[in-house]
Design a protein around this motif. Structure first.
Motif, PDB file in Angstrom:
ATOM      1  N   ASN A   1       0.842  -1.202   0.000  1.00 32.86           N
ATOM      2  CA  ASN A   1       0.000   0.000   0.000  1.00 32.86           C
ATOM      3  C   ASN A   1       0.880   1.257   0.000  1.00 32.86           C
ATOM      4  N   ARG A   2       0.536   2.207  -0.886  1.00 29.43           N
ATOM      5  CA  ARG A   2       1.278   3.460  -1.072  1.00 29.43           C
ATOM      6  C   ARG A   2       2.676   3.223  -1.669  1.00 29.43           C
ATOM      7  N   ARG A   3       2.879   2.095  -2.332  1.00 32.88           N
ATOM      8  CA  ARG A   3       4.183   1.851  -2.972  1.00 32.88           C
ATOM      9  C   ARG A   3       4.491   2.951  -3.994  1.00 32.88           C
ATOM     10  N   ASN A   4       3.458   3.426  -4.678  1.00 33.60           N
ATOM     11  CA  ASN A   4       3.664   4.489  -5.657  1.00 33.60           C
ATOM     12  C   ASN A   4       4.265   5.732  -5.012  1.00 33.60           C
ATOM     13  N   ASP A   5       3.923   5.986  -3.759  1.00 33.27           N
ATOM     14  CA  ASP A   5       4.480   7.117  -3.030  1.00 33.27           C
ATOM     15  C   ASP A   5       5.979   6.935  -2.822  1.00 33.27           C
TER      16      ASP A   5
ATOM     17  N   HIS B   1       9.023   9.270  -4.478  1.00 32.96           N
ATOM     18  CA  HIS B   1       9.743  10.124  -3.527  1.00 32.96           C
ATOM     19  C   HIS B   1      11.072   9.544  -3.076  1.00 32.96           C
ATOM     20  N   ALA B   2      11.375   8.284  -3.426  1.00 31.84           N
ATOM     21  CA  ALA B   2      12.635   7.705  -2.967  1.00 31.84           C
ATOM     22  C   ALA B   2      13.404   6.996  -4.078  1.00 31.84           C
ATOM     23  N   GLY B   3      12.755   6.162  -4.865  1.00 29.21           N
ATOM     24  CA  GLY B   3      13.456   5.436  -5.912  1.00 29.21           C
ATOM     25  C   GLY B   3      12.608   4.338  -6.511  1.00 29.21           C
TER      26      GLY B   3
ATOM     27  N   GLN C   1       2.091  -0.693  -8.355  1.00 35.51           N
ATOM     28  CA  GLN C   1       2.214   0.691  -7.876  1.00 35.51           C
ATOM     29  C   GLN C   1       0.895   1.160  -7.261  1.00 35.51           C
ATOM     30  N   TRP C   2       0.611   0.606  -6.076  1.00 37.70           N
ATOM     31  CA  TRP C   2      -0.621   0.939  -5.373  1.00 37.70           C
ATOM     32  C   TRP C   2      -0.657   2.408  -4.978  1.00 37.70           C
TER      33      TRP C   2
ATOM     34  N   TYR D   1      13.357   3.239   2.412  1.00 41.94           N
ATOM     35  CA  TYR D   1      13.300   2.719   1.039  1.00 41.94           C
ATOM     36  C   TYR D   1      13.779   1.276   0.978  1.00 41.94           C
ATOM     37  N   ASN D   2      13.074   0.457   0.198  1.00 41.52           N
ATOM     38  CA  ASN D   2      13.516  -0.898  -0.119  1.00 41.52           C
ATOM     39  C   ASN D   2      13.037  -1.217  -1.515  1.00 41.52           C
ATOM     40  N   VAL D   3      13.790  -2.048  -2.231  1.00 42.70           N
ATOM     41  CA  VAL D   3      13.530  -2.265  -3.651  1.00 42.70           C
ATOM     42  C   VAL D   3      12.159  -2.877  -3.907  1.00 42.70           C
ATOM     43  N   ARG D   4      11.586  -3.578  -2.933  1.00 40.13           N
ATOM     44  CA  ARG D   4      10.256  -4.145  -3.103  1.00 40.13           C
ATOM     45  C   ARG D   4       9.155  -3.130  -2.809  1.00 40.13           C
ATOM     46  N   GLY D   5       9.518  -1.992  -2.266  1.00 39.46           N
ATOM     47  CA  GLY D   5       8.510  -0.965  -2.002  1.00 39.46           C
ATOM     48  C   GLY D   5       7.523  -1.356  -0.926  1.00 39.46           C
ATOM     49  N   ASN D   6       7.928  -2.196   0.001  1.00 44.48           N
ATOM     50  CA  ASN D   6       7.043  -2.636   1.073  1.00 44.48           C
ATOM     51  C   ASN D   6       7.045  -1.642   2.237  1.00 44.48           C
ATOM     52  N   LEU D   7       5.914  -1.574   2.925  1.00 47.61           N
ATOM     53  CA  LEU D   7       5.756  -0.757   4.132  1.00 47.61           C
ATOM     54  C   LEU D   7       6.095   0.706   3.863  1.00 47.61           C
ATOM     55  N   ALA D   8       5.444   1.272   2.860  1.00 51.50           N
ATOM     56  CA  ALA D   8       5.633   2.681   2.510  1.00 51.50           C
ATOM     57  C   ALA D   8       4.761   3.532   3.432  1.00 51.50           C
ATOM     58  N   THR D   9       5.258   3.789   4.623  1.00 54.62           N
ATOM     59  CA  THR D   9       4.437   4.400   5.673  1.00 54.62           C
ATOM     60  C   THR D   9       4.866   5.815   6.053  1.00 54.62           C
ATOM     61  N   ALA D  10       5.676   6.468   5.224  1.00 57.42           N
ATOM     62  CA  ALA D  10       6.113   7.828   5.556  1.00 57.42           C
ATOM     63  C   ALA D  10       4.921   8.781   5.536  1.00 57.42           C
ATOM     64  N   TRP D  11       5.131   9.994   6.055  1.00 60.46           N
ATOM     65  CA  TRP D  11       4.080  10.999   6.057  1.00 60.46           C
ATOM     66  C   TRP D  11       3.445  11.077   4.663  1.00 60.46           C
TER      67      TRP D  11
END
Length: 749
Positions: free
Chosen positions: A308-312, A316-318, A324-325, A686-696
């Protein structure tokens, strides 16, 4: 005499050399040669009787003779034959009278592919089908030995559908595989090329038709935003996501790895669940037995994808791998079923008392011969081959509320959400709540599936594209997160466009609705927030309109007034931790205020409130305030390309009177009752799998100044809204990353 003998010997040598230098695989086998790249791990570990199981045809007597002669070539060439004899023999040499061999020999002048790799005929490739001990597939004109991949590939047996043939038809169906990182994985198993004799003029083998396994998938709601069609992965749009506390079944986000298994609804109660204990003993339960023999429980719980929010994070990171949720890979529902702990106890599972000393560091069992629950896992397997696991202690926790669910929001499970039976593991990543559940195994190790061992993990920002999967822990409980799902500004607030606000006076002239207040139904309002598509109509004003707009410029002030604003969204934390506070900033984080938390769980008239021992549901929040006074962007700064308004009331006759953008960044962050809070930036997580995209969660808005149509001035309204879940602002993000020193490489990701 000697010369003639040497000539014959040289001719024989050259004939053998010519046969053994061909890249055709059967000749390689006949000559007793094996290219070094063919020594796969599967071949190295092949048993002694592997020859008996091999699908490769046994060489004929003539070929056996060729093997012996070929092995003697190097020695024979050294001990006999002159250069002249060799030349004479070469001039007299003719290929052996073998039509099959002659037709399969590639012509070097027309085959420019890597000569070090062998060529394989399609007839030989087809022998390496699902029944073979070494399954192969082709992609374009290449051949791959996927023996080792099958064990690690998601679904395992599913990829065997393509064994012995081309994988393209399946990737045309499973479009999620059309990604560079998947190709990189496949290339590791390359063993050669398809023989040129089996290729069309375009350099590809003939196209094959395959059965579409998704043909019986259920119909889906048209409001869902689809990321992939096969398998279906979709999320609700922002304006529908948290409109209600319980997400309607038809709008609950969909995360599939394969097709929806076909289950006869008339025979659903006959669906069987097998439970296997650590000692190998098994117990079988039908759905009817689960419903009648065990107490039924309800749990109100969120399910959230780890992406969730991987698109974010991507923007914003890479670069990240995966779907791309937006902000909608999360939904909330009331689940009904039986407790997993009750079923395990009935099946005969015995574990040491939770207060007894654990044996985690010892190999010997506890003194009472009961297993240590801390060292065991519950492995779930679904009908479509998906597998995952959770720690046994979670399943046995009397407050853990792990269900074997057969109901959702007061109805039987929908097909997309696990009909007829699924696991629901509240507070954990949704990947552990296995759908279409058919088997449970209590084991001393995690599930061996790809999804447990090579997916749904997170890594450090520095670990790159090839992290150490074995070192990372599987994601279980989810961290705290939040998101903005709706924004309304200015006239949009004053005129009742906010669905949860009572607005007075707007119906005073309506004889059919004498009430001085009402709540506007967003379903009747044209979509203006979240994923709003760009209009294809030509909106360029006519010259007369341009002149009129120029005349109206004076109506818009250089700075915006302090316009009213309304925000809404959700917040959630895993592990049953309640949301304690939601902070909102209207000026990019310089100042903060607190949002109102909606009390959805207190029983209201005609409602039962929330079910469960802990806070498994999301917390909806609402906020009203006033925007700070906004100045136009500096001259020359145009970070946002106009892509259609997200205004709430773009009524006919209204025209934008705004020549410069006035923008600000809205931010939301949540804190749970253990005082865990969200990280400020995706860069640090940041992680290449885009997991746990929990930033503001950041959303940029540019309120719009428009002519109110009555010649008395202008009004301000929502305007353009950018951010994850709203419009894309990729160009702005890239420019910001460059300004912050991220460098062009990172910004281009």
């Amino acid at each position: 005499m000697v010369t003639r003998s040497l000539g014959r010997l040289a001719a024989n040598i050259l004939r053998r050399i010519t046969q053994c230098n061909t890249a055709e695989p059967t000749v390689h086998r006949a000559c007793g040669l094996r290219p070094r790249h063919l020594h796969t791990s599967a071949q190295r570990r092949a048993p002694a009787d592997a020859t008996a199981r091999s699908t490769v045809p046994k060489p004929s007597t003539t070929r056996s003779r060729q093997i012996r002669n070929a092995r003697a070539v190097p020695v024979s060439f050294l001990i006999g034959g002159s250069l002249l004899a060799s030349i004479v023999a070469l001039s007299q040499y003719r290929p052996p009278d073998n039509p099959d061999l002659n037709n399969t020999l590639p012509t070097p002048s027309t085959d420019s592919r890597d000569p070090s790799l062998p060529r394989y005929r399609l007839a030989d490739i087809r022998k390496h089908d699902a029944s073979s001990s070494e399954p192969w597939v082709t992609f374009e004109d290449k051949v791959y030995n996927i023996t080792d991949w099958v064990a690690a590939h998601p679904g395992g047996d599913v990829i065997l559908r393509a064994a012995g043939a081309g994988i393209e038809p399946y990737w045309d169906i499973f479009t999620i595989h059309k990604a560079p990182h998947v190709r990189e994985i496949l290339e590791q198993y390359l063993i050669g090329y398809i023989d040129q004799a089996d290729l069309d003029a375009d350099g590809r083998p003939p196209a094959e038709a395959v059965e579409d396994p998704f043909v019986n998938d259920p119909d889906r709601d048209s409001r869902l935003i689809t990321h992939t069609a096969k398998p279906r992965n979709a999320e609700p749009p922002n304006e529908e996501l948290d409109r209600t506390f319980l997400t309607p079944n038809e709008l609950f986000y969909i995360r599939h790895h394969m097709w929806v298994p076909a289950v006869d609804e008339a025979k659903a109660n006959e669906h069987a669940l097998t439970v296997e204990l650590p000692d190998g003993e098994t117990r079988r339960y039908t759905l009817e037995e689960l419903k009648t023999r065990f107490p039924t429980h309800k749990v109100t719980a969120v399910l959230q994808c780890s992406g969730n929010r991987r698109n974010d994070m991507t923007r914003h990171a890479g670069k990240t791998n995966g779907l791309q949720w937006g902000v909608g890979a999360i939904s909330n529902a009331e689940w009904e079923g039986v407790r997993l702990s009750d079923v395990l106890a009935d099946a005969g599972l015995q574990v040491a008392d939770a207060t007894a000393p654990t044996q985690k560091a010892l190999s010997a069992p506890p003194s009472n011969n009961k297993a240590d629950a801390n060292a065991l896992h519950v492995q779930f397997t679904g009908l479509e081959a998906y597998g995952a696991s959770i720690p046994l202690v979670k399943a046995l926790d009397p407050r853990g509320d792990v269900l074997l669910a057969f109901g959702m929001n007061g109805k039987p499970l929908p097909k997309d959400h696990g009909f007829p039976l699924r696991a629901v593991v509240p507070g954990h990543v949704a990947a552990r709540s296995v759908k279409w559940l058919s088997k449970i195994v209590i084991s001393d190790e995690e599930s061996t599936s790809q999804w447990q061992r090579r997916d749904y993990k997170a890594f450090g920002p520095n670990e790159g594209a090839n992290p150490d999967w074995d070192r990372a822990r599987s994601i279980q409980e989810m961290p705290v997160t939040s998101a903005i799902t709706g924004v309304w500004v200015g006239d949009c607030v004053r005129k009742g466009r906010v669905p949860w606000m009572a607005v007075k006076g707007i119906d005073e002239d309506n004889a059919q609705a004498p009430s001085p207040s009402r709540i506007v139904d967003m379903a009747a309002v044209e979509k203006k927030v979240g994923f709003t598509p760009k209009s294809s109509a030509n909106t360029s004003p006519e010259p007369a309109q341009q002149q009129q707009q120029q005349q109206q410029q004076s109506h818009c002030s250089e700075k915006t007034p302090a316009e009213p604003i309304a925000l809404q969204g959700y917040a959630y934390s895993g592990g049953g931790r309640a949301i304690a506070r939601v902070d909102v900033s209207l000026d990019g984080g310089r100042t903060w205020d607190q949002a109102e938390l909606v009390d959805d769980c207190t029983p209201a008239e005609g409602q039962a409130g929330c079910f469960g021992n802990k806070s498994w549901a999301w917390k909806r929040w609402r906020y009203t305030g006033h925007l700070p006074v906004l100045s136009p962007l500096p001259s020359g700064q145009t970070p946002l390309a106009h892509s259609g308004g997200s205004d709430c009331d773009d009524e006919e006759g209204r025209r934008s009177s705004q020549s410069k953008k006035h923008c600000t960044t809205l931010i939301v962050k949540a804190t749970d009752d253990a005082y865990n809070t969200q990280p400020e930036s995706h860069r640090g997580i940041y992680n290449v799998r885009g997991n746990l995209a929990t930033a503001w969660h950041r959303v940029k808005i540019c309120p719009k100044c428009t002519d109110n149509g009555d010649g008395k001035g202008v009004v301000w309204s929502t305007g353009e809204t950018y951010g994850c879940g709203f419009k894309k602002e990729a160009k702005e993000v890239r420019d910001a990353m460059l300004r912050q020193g991220a460098g062009p490489a990172a910004a281009g990701k």
